[in-house]
Write an enzyme that holds these catalytic residues in place. Structure first.
Site, PDB file in Angstrom:
ATOM      1  N   ARG A 199       0.839  -1.192   0.000  1.00  0.00           N
ATOM      2  CA  ARG A 199       0.000   0.000   0.000  1.00  0.00           C
ATOM      3  C   ARG A 199       0.886   1.258   0.000  1.00  0.00           C
ATOM      4  NH1 ARG A 199      -4.816   2.809  -0.395  1.00  0.00           N
ATOM      5  NH2 ARG A 199      -4.971   4.418   1.217  1.00  0.00           N
ATOM      6  N   ASN A 219       0.746   7.697   0.102  1.00  0.00           N
ATOM      7  CA  ASN A 219       0.689   9.008  -0.540  1.00  0.00           C
ATOM      8  C   ASN A 219       1.710   8.969  -1.672  1.00  0.00           C
ATOM      9  OD1 ASN A 219       1.554  11.713  -1.174  1.00  0.00           O
ATOM     10  ND2 ASN A 219       0.590  12.448   0.707  1.00  0.00           N
ATOM     11  N   GLY A 235      11.474   4.006   2.430  1.00  0.00           N
ATOM     12  CA  GLY A 235      12.454   5.068   2.627  1.00  0.00           C
ATOM     13  C   GLY A 235      13.874   4.626   2.320  1.00  0.00           C
ATOM     14  N   GLU A 236      14.143   3.365   2.481  1.00  0.00           N
ATOM     15  CA  GLU A 236      15.514   2.886   2.279  1.00  0.00           C
ATOM     16  C   GLU A 236      15.619   1.938   1.084  1.00  0.00           C
ATOM     17  OE1 GLU A 236      17.559   2.412   6.392  1.00  0.00           O
ATOM     18  OE2 GLU A 236      15.410   2.252   6.749  1.00  0.00           O
TER      19      GLU A 236
END
Lengths: 340, 759
Positions: free
Chosen positions: B648, B651, B724-725
């Site tokens: 999911r 944003n 993020g990584e």
């Protein structure tokens, strides 16, 4: 940061008089108690780092002589006031049209913000960015005479292969200076002993045994102007800068080239090299090797070999010899192919 | 929709602008060192200029003479404070002022405190240390290193993974490679400098410091200061770049707290960029040996990955990326081994994708070499070796969309137009090369608490002690509440970055969106349950419609039957002004102590390779084009495309932004970034942004991020995989692959620089 006195002299003579009062003729400008500041992009940085420790700063930005802020074109050439900002000179139409090598060297230097702050005279006097010089816990003969050179056997990828000595291998990182030395520029200065002019090539000193002596100026002398002679064929000129990233980085190698061509034959060549030498570096042997020759890849390579014949590598910077040669070859061929 | 706000596809949330965007771009976001604090004094660190030995004498007379000097905290002044502990909340076990031993370059020897920042800096500079110096050990190959097996040295790295009989399979392989790779030392260099501001209100300590782990720091700082954790508050509302560097607390925090106590007034210490190289953590240099054996059909039968990582003398910091590389493809047999190499260095620490950045770089560069050895298209080579289950524990992947990522990125990039012959693509004087690599990052999740309040006016207040490290957690947490409570984002206020809020785990390991959103989901659903129960109770506006499906939208409860009721009316009927729920989310498989550990600042991570049912990873594929000048050999990256699938997507704007930032950093890791170590002295040399190069705008041209739809209900209630990584993993290998394609030169040591291509 140490406390210091900050003054804004009203004109050149006041600035010189104040500097003269707080310095002696034996003081190196970079080590004197009173020092001049214009854009501050180099000196303020080094004061914060404890590398420069003047206790009196004379800010030249309020000097009333308007010529200091002007670019003037005459039959004899072009005259840059010392306080003209790098960004202004880079975008000046007479510069971009008549001396592309100068415009390129300014445009490819630093960042937009710095170019808008830094003065032309301050730029040519910028000090080395050698990390061992910048950080005061290292040994450095330039910062503390006689203390030794940590760079010699240290991390020296950025360091000079030309003009180095056993005392210092710090690179002169400027770009504009390469264009000036190639074009036989002249520097005007004023001090307590009067006004004088000198060839740009005499301004900087190779390190030798005294790397702390960086220029021919004395502590109360102010550069007032830089003159570049009229060279009609300098329209065929460029500055090629090779670096680790696309922008905002010092040159690993660079070449300032201007060519006077008769067809493909070289009448006269002007060549200076950056990123590889301890001072602004005129490659006279390379210029001579091209004179009267057809400029092609072979003659360009021969010129590059001549330019680096005296090069002395250290552990991490040997690649600069090969890179410097290739940079010069590419610059020569690209200059030859310019549409002017 | 523009490029910055991709149109949501299946299972993706709207690209809402960040709720704190305006604050950030107008300078109104207060970073910790900006928070207004009255009557402040300034601290500056004095640090060692040697890497090994003892401070024989510290001369303070010159420093004490600086006008405005208030205090100097140094040896002896920390005796009533406990030493730091190395771990999730602590960067190092070295207590620099507890002991005169110097373990590394740039170690703190004193803190000068003065009325002004300038006076503090000048005094710190005039603190003169006299050393009993010893010859330090810098790095790999330096005399005096000690090499030890990594397995078992860290709770995060328990064993060297293996499967089958590698030796036999490798011996029998028709095609094989055996190569070595290396990655350099790197320092984070976030633009926001490291800082601590501390002050005491009675026996209550308040610390403003950029932190990715306010709860963990509260507990660890209280332990060091020997006080009750309830008496410590860490405040960190905005963080100007973290990337792991603000995850573990460094010894400076307690030193500044002690200085504030001695002085009885607030003390702020902002570390200089140069000092950060020695006082903060960093990514240590690594070395790798990879062996791959395959049949002529391209099927891998044997894979071995050995890694060596530098760490400090006292602390066994391990990244151990073999647990991911050992599970990447359908290898047949796997052999791995990770070693730690101890030297006289500061303790390394987390830096964006700590294990995967170096280890996947080595693996993917080797995969490209293997494809060349097999004469096979590198994308096809990966397709052939796509596993049904991971090779170590034979567990299924909860979801794995790697091939979809390759297909979509290849299509967008125009991979089919690539001439596979080395050096075949040219544009004038520029050699053109195209390459690709895989990105992978484990999907973990941790316990998290959140408090959500819905008022009769329809306002929502959301509180969670998570951290805004630039990822947009305020926005995505708000979006989750907006979605579940049917309230527009403007009506939601989100409070984060304070240890007095409900505890959240460290914002590291790409767990924040999944953990925070799962807790917010729980709290919101508890509010929904209460609302619906009240609405459907006897006398309620929806009386009689029990156990029906319903939605919350536009401030109304909408039952499937078509009946509806205003939320405000339901609250009035309940005779309450607000409903507030406090939720404690614990992931599937959590131990009975999991929530207790959350409050203690030592949260359990779940997911990745650890779960019984499946292994959980996010995947991506990156393609790059490089251009290399035929004379001067400078390398530029005009084009990069990455496609990523991560469950999911909350944003699409913030997701793209994180992935784009990762890819740009990946280009930097490939071509620019390296801390130079002076091997004679074990000291860092290029300790500033002049010579520590990262990409500038001019280096980044055409960059495209593709979000590949993926649904995964197994990872966590929110269905979110952290990304993020993910974006910076594999990028450097893709660049190395492209450089090979352009030049025929295989570069195995990062960063790839001009000098490697001149000869």
């Amino acid at each position: 940061m140490r406390p210091f006195v900050y003054e804004q002299p009203a004109d050149i003579s006041a600035a010189v008089a104040t500097a003269s009062r707080f310095t002696t003729n034996d003081d190196q400008p970079t080590r004197a108690n009173a020092q001049f500041i214009a854009g501050g992009t180099n000196l303020a940085d080094y004061m914060k780092l404890g590398v420069a420790e003047p206790n009196r700063l004379l800010d030249l930005n309020r000097l009333k002589e308007s010529g200091l802020r002007q670019i003037r074109v005459t039959d004899d050439g072009i005259r840059f006031g010392a306080l003209v900002r790098m960004g202004e000179a880079a975008d000046h139409r007479d510069v971009t049209e008549r001396y592309p090598v100068i415009a390129d060297s300014l445009r490819l230097a630093a960042s937009g913000q710095i170019r808008n702050m830094a003065s032309l005279a301050g730029n040519i006097l910028q000090r080395t960015r050698c990390e061992y010089f910048r950080e005061t816990s290292w040994q450095c003969n330039k910062r503390v005479p006689g203390s030794g050179c940590a760079a010699m056997e240290g991390v020296n990828r950025q360091h000079a292969v030309l003009g180095a000595s056993d005392a210092c291998i710090a690179t002169y990182h400027g770009d504009f200076a390469q264009a000036l030395i190639a074009l036989d520029a002249v520097v005007h200065a004023e001090g307590s002993r009067g006004a004088r002019k000198m060839p740009f090539a005499k301004l900087h000193r190779q390190p030798g045994d005294t790397p702390h002596i960086e220029t021919d100026l004395v502590a109360d002398e102010i550069i007032t102007a830089i003159e570049v002679p009229a060279i009609p064929w300098a329209r065929r000129s460029l500055y090629l800068k090779i670096r680790d990233r696309e922008s905002y980085a010092f040159a690993l190698a660079s070449a300032a080239v201007a060519l006077d061509l008769d067809g493909e034959t070289v009448r006269e060549a002007r060549i200076a090299l950056g990123g590889v030498a301890t001072v602004p570096w005129r490659a006279s042997a390379a210029e001579q090797s091209l004179q009267g020759k057809k400029l092609d890849e072979a003659s360009a390579e021969a010129a590059a070999d001549a330019a680096f014949a005296q090069a002395r590598p250290r552990q991490h910077n040997a690649f600069k010899i090969e890179l410097g040669k290739r940079t010069l070859v590419r610059a020569l061929l690209e200059t030859r192919d310019m549409k002017v | 929709m523009d490029a910055a706000a991709p149109r949501p596809k299946e299972n993706m949330g709207e690209p809402l602008p960040r709720v704190d965007a305006r604050l950030k771009v107008t300078g109104q976001a207060h970073y910790p060192a900006d928070l207004p604090t009255a009557n402040i004094a300034y601290g500056a660190l004095a640090t060692s200029s040697i890497a090994k030995g003892k401070v024989a004498k510290l001369r303070l007379d010159e420093a004490r003479a600086v006008p405005g000097l208030l205090d100097i905290v140094t040896y002896g002044d920390m005796d009533k404070v406990d030493k730091p502990k190395f771990g999730n909340s602590g960067a190092t076990s070295i207590g620099p002022l507890h002991d005169r031993t110097i373990f590394h370059d740039g170690q703190i020897v004193a803190l000068a405190v003065a009325e002004t920042f300038e006076a503090a800096e000048e005094a710190a500079r005039l603190i003169r240390a006299e050393y009993e110096e010893e010859k330090p050990t810098a790095t790999f190959d330096s005399p005096g290193t000690a090499t030890i097996p990594a397995a078992g040295k860290s709770p995060l790295f328990k064993e060297d993974v293996k499967a089958g009989d590698f030796d036999a399979a490798y011996a029998d392989a028709a095609v094989k490679i055996d190569q070595r790779y290396s990655t350099p030392t790197q320092h984070h260099n976030p633009i926001e400098l490291f800082s601590t501001t501390a002050y005491w209100e009675g026996d209550q300590l308040i610390v403003h410091e950029p932190s990715q782990n306010v709860t963990g720091w509260k507990v660890e700082l209280a332990r060091q200061l020997r006080i009750d954790p309830a008496k410590v508050r860490i405040v960190s509302p905005f963080i100007g770049g973290a990337f792991g560097s603000k995850g573990p607390m460094t010894p400076r925090t307690a030193i500044v707290a002690v200085a504030a106590k001695r002085l009885g007034r607030p003390v702020r210490c902002v570390t200089s960029r140069m000092q950060a190289f020695g006082t903060q953590t960093y990514r240590a240099e690594t070395r790798h040996r990879i062996r791959i054996g395959a049949g002529k059909d391209g099927r891998i039968t044997a894979f071995a990955h050995e890694g060596w990582e530098v760490t400090s003398r006292p602390d066994a910091y391990v990244v151990g990326g073999t647990s991911a590389t050992g599970r990447m493809y359908d290898y047949g047999s796997v052999l791995t081994h990770v070693s730690l190499v101890q030297a006289d260095r500061n303790t390394p620490g987390y830096m964006r994708s700590p294990p995967e950045t170096p280890y996947v770089y080595a693996l993917e560069n080797a995969m490209d070499e293997m494809a060349v050895a097999l004469g096979m298209d590198p994308v096809e080579f990966r397709r052939i070796n796509e596993p049904k289950a991971e090779p170590i524990g034979k567990k299924p992947f909860s979801s794995r969309s790697l091939i979809q990522c390759y297909d979509q990125a290849a299509e967008a990039f125009g991979w089919a137009d690539r001439d596979p012959k080395v050096g075949a693509m040219r544009d004038g004087d520029w050699l053109v090369g195209i390459g690709c690599a895989t990105a992978i990052y484990p999907t973990a999740v941790a316990p998290c608490a959140a408090r959500v309040r819905l008022t009769v006016d329809g306002d929502v207040r959301l509180q969670c002690g998570s951290h805004e490290i630039g990822t947009g957690v305020r926005t995505v947490a708000g979006q989750m509440a907006s979605e579940r409570l049917g309230v527009s984002i403007e009506k939601i206020s989100v409070e984060i970055g304070d240890s007095s809020l409900p505890p959240a785990p460290v914002s590291g390991g790409s767990i924040s969106t999944a953990s925070v959103c799962s807790a917010v989901l729980m709290a919101c659903d508890a509010i929904r349950t209460k609302l619906y129960a009240a609405a459907t109770a006897e006398g309620g506006p929806l009386a009689g419609s029990h156990n029906e499906e319903f939605e919350l939208a536009g401030g109304k409860i909408l039952a499937k039957s078509g009946a509806s009721a205003k939320v405000g009316d339901v609250l009035k009927a309940m005779q309450v002004g607000a409903i507030e729920e406090y939720a404690e989310f614990a992931p599937k498989g959590a131990t009975p102590e999991a929530l207790k550990k959350l409050y203690a600042g030592t949260p359990e991570f779940h997911g990745g390779e650890q779960d019984e049912d499946s292994v959980k990873y996010a995947f991506g594929a990156e393609f790059v084009e490089v251009r290399i000048n035929r004379y001067t050999r400078e390398i530029r990256v005009p084009r990069i495309v990455g496609a990523f699938a991560a469950g999911r997507i909350m944003n699409t704007r913030t997701a793209r932004s994180q992935l784009m930032g990762g890819m740009i950093w990946g280009i930097g890791q490939a071509l620019h970034e390296a801390t130079e170590v002076d091997r004679r002295y074990a000291r860092y040399v290029n300790r500033d942004l002049q010579d520590y190069l990262v990409p500038v705008n001019a280096d980044i041209k055409d960059l495209q991020v593709i979000l590949v739809p993926e649904v995964d209900h197994a990872v966590n209630p929110a269905g979110v995989k952290g990304l993020g990584e993910l974006g910076n993993v594999g990028t450097a290998a893709a660049v190395a692959s492209a450089v090979y394609h352009a030049t025929g030169r295989r570069i195995r040591d990062l960063p790839i620089r001009i000098e490697q291509l001149l000869v």
